[in-house]
Design an enzyme around this catalytic site. Structure first.
Site, PDB file in Angstrom:
ATOM      1  NE  ARG A  76      -0.351 -11.571   0.433  1.00 19.71           N
ATOM      2  CZ  ARG A  76       0.455 -10.604   0.834  1.00 19.71           C
ATOM      3  NH1 ARG A  76      -0.031  -9.397   1.084  1.00 19.71           N
ATOM      4  NH2 ARG A  76       1.741 -10.814   0.993  1.00 19.71           N
ATOM      5  CB  THR A 102      -0.914   0.006   1.237  1.00 20.02           C
ATOM      6  OG1 THR A 102      -1.677  -1.203   1.240  1.00 20.02           O
ATOM      7  CG2 THR A 102      -1.840   1.203   1.221  1.00 20.02           C
ATOM      8  CD  GLN A 108      -3.917  -7.666  -2.275  1.00 16.52           C
ATOM      9  OE1 GLN A 108      -3.760  -6.563  -1.773  1.00 16.52           O
ATOM     10  NE2 GLN A 108      -3.327  -8.754  -1.802  1.00 16.52           N
ATOM     11  NE  ARG A 154       8.931  -5.923   5.181  1.00 18.89           N
ATOM     12  CZ  ARG A 154       9.132  -6.535   6.351  1.00 18.89           C
ATOM     13  NH1 ARG A 154       9.020  -5.841   7.483  1.00 18.89           N
ATOM     14  NH2 ARG A 154       9.441  -7.813   6.406  1.00 18.89           N
ATOM     15  CE1 TYR A 214      -7.347  -3.747   5.681  1.00 19.89           C
ATOM     16  CE2 TYR A 214      -5.823  -5.445   4.927  1.00 19.89           C
ATOM     17  CZ  TYR A 214      -6.057  -4.187   5.468  1.00 19.89           C
ATOM     18  OH  TYR A 214      -5.004  -3.380   5.809  1.00 19.89           O
TER      19      TYR A 214
END
Length: 411
Positions: A239, A35, A110, A347, A192
């Site tokens: 996922r 994000t 996604q 990352r 989520y």
């Protein structure tokens, strides 16, 4: 943070081709979603994102997954996160996937639905409610924010659930195809909406979408079954994060152990695969990661996702701090030994545009900077060098560079 050393991996199975759905990837390193808040105010992808994904797909045959992308306004909302519910969004994403395909690489979107993690104030401004499987806040802070916004959480009605399954997700999926995406991944992890339905601690419904494992999994499976008919199973993925205790999720500490819940879900997906409807891949977050944070070695020592490949016989994408044993990367070598596992980096992809080339050649990895992950300018976004570049970026100047419409810069 110190530089991460690596050894050349180009002659290892990590750089052997693998078929995913109908496409053949040249390597098994995947950029999994991060994000980043660089979309336009109307949630259309921006010029900054175009450059970002272009730079990270130069190694031909690579798969990148977009940052989580909103299915619909009700599926959000956070500011400057991309969406895929209207024509403007499709046009922006199409420019990006065209560039990725020009690089001979592949793109997955996604699809994201926040549920109880949505921003109650932003939703209120749009005249939208804060909804979830059940009216249960993830924490006290979220409850206070919702009450302050005058938008307290409430349970979805069955009619609203059906609208999400049969209207909102299909609209986003059709738009993803129109935008040129090769794959569509459902975000079913990290607390989520899809994860909220699966977890007993966040789903206390008494209708057919709550209670038993079969009922808690019904929402996710109905979305998948419907989208298989629209996009094809070989373009669809999901996922999951069986061990993540993030945003109020209890995982293995819940009243039903997370392995029990996710084994059932995987078994149902394998049953579909056995009947010719095999998903492109299943993405699994390793227990070394919980949301945005690393988990201590002591806390993940007795946790494993080995049960996933015992049930699911298709391609698996694993992600979660694979630099923990650099430079040898024995964890990667062990996980890809089954011949059907992809390895996700997130990352380190933010700070190494040429990450895959660096892994192939054994070049040092530039440390990432979490402080600039969620800012809304170009600083810390497109201001990272490849290993053969030494451009000096001006922080003051780049901090003033904000997202612009793609057609503005391409005209």
């Amino acid at each position: 943070m110190t530089v991460t050393k690596t050894i050349p991996l180009k002659d290892t199975p990590l750089f052997q081709p693998i078929k995913v759905g109908k496409n053949e990837l040249s390597n098994r390193v995947v950029y999994v979603p991060t994000t980043r808040f660089r979309a336009l105010d109307d949630h259309t992808p921006s010029d900054l994102q175009l450059k970002y994904y272009n730079d990270r797909t130069k190694y031909a045959g690579t798969l990148v997954e977009t940052e989580a992308t909103f299915v619909s306004p009700q599926g959000g909302l956070y500011t400057n996160i991309p969406g895929i519910w209207n024509e403007s969004h499709v046009k922006g994403w199409k420019a990006i996937t065209d560039r990725i395909h020009k690089n001979k690489s592949f793109a997955a979107v996604q699809l994201w639905y926040l549920g109880r993690i949505g921003d109650p104030a932003v939703l209120k401004e749009r005249g939208l409610p804060l909804v979830a499987p059940s009216a249960i806040y993830p924490n006290e802070e979220a409850k206070k924010a919702a009450e302050k916004a005058g938008n307290p959480i409430r349970s979805l009605t069955e009619e609203e659930i059906h609208d999400i399954i049969y209207n909102q997700y299909p609209n986003a999926a059709r738009n993803a195809l129109a935008a040129g995406f090769d794959y569509i991944e459902l975000h079913g992890a990290h607390g989520y909406l899809l994860d909220q339905f699966l977890q007993p601690g966040s789903n206390k419904r008494t209708d057919k979408y709550g209670g038993s494992i079969e009922n808690r999994a019904r929402f996710v499976l109905e979305i998948i079954d419907n989208l298989i008919e629209i996009v094809g199973a070989d373009k669809l993925a999901i996922r999951i994060s069986p061990w993540a205790t993030f945003q109020g999720i209890k995982a293995d500490k819940d009243e039903v152990h997370s392995i029990t819940t996710f084994t059932y879900l995987l078994h149902e997906l394998q049953k579909r695969a056995d009947k010719g409807k095999q998903l492109a891949f299943i993405s699994v977050v390793e227990p070394r990661i919980s949301g945005t944070e690393d988990v201590s070695a002591a806390d993940y020592a007795n946790k494993s996702n080995n049960f996933v490949e015992m049930v699911w016989k298709g391609v698996i994408l694993k992600a979660g701090n694979y630099t923990y044993d650099a430079p040898e990367f024995n964890g990667i070598q062990n996980d890809i030994a089954n011949g059907r596992t992809l390895i996700g980096f997130a990352r380190y992809f933010t700070s190494n545009p040429d990450l895959i080339s660096r892994l192939a050649e054994g070049k040092e990895l530039t440390p990432y900077n979490r402080e600039v992950f969620y800012s809304k300018t170009n600083w810390g976004y497109n201001t990272w060098n490849t290993s053969d570049s030494d451009v000096k970026f001006d922080e003051e100047k780049e901090t003033k560079v904000i997202p612009q419409p793609i057609e503005t810069v391409e005209a």
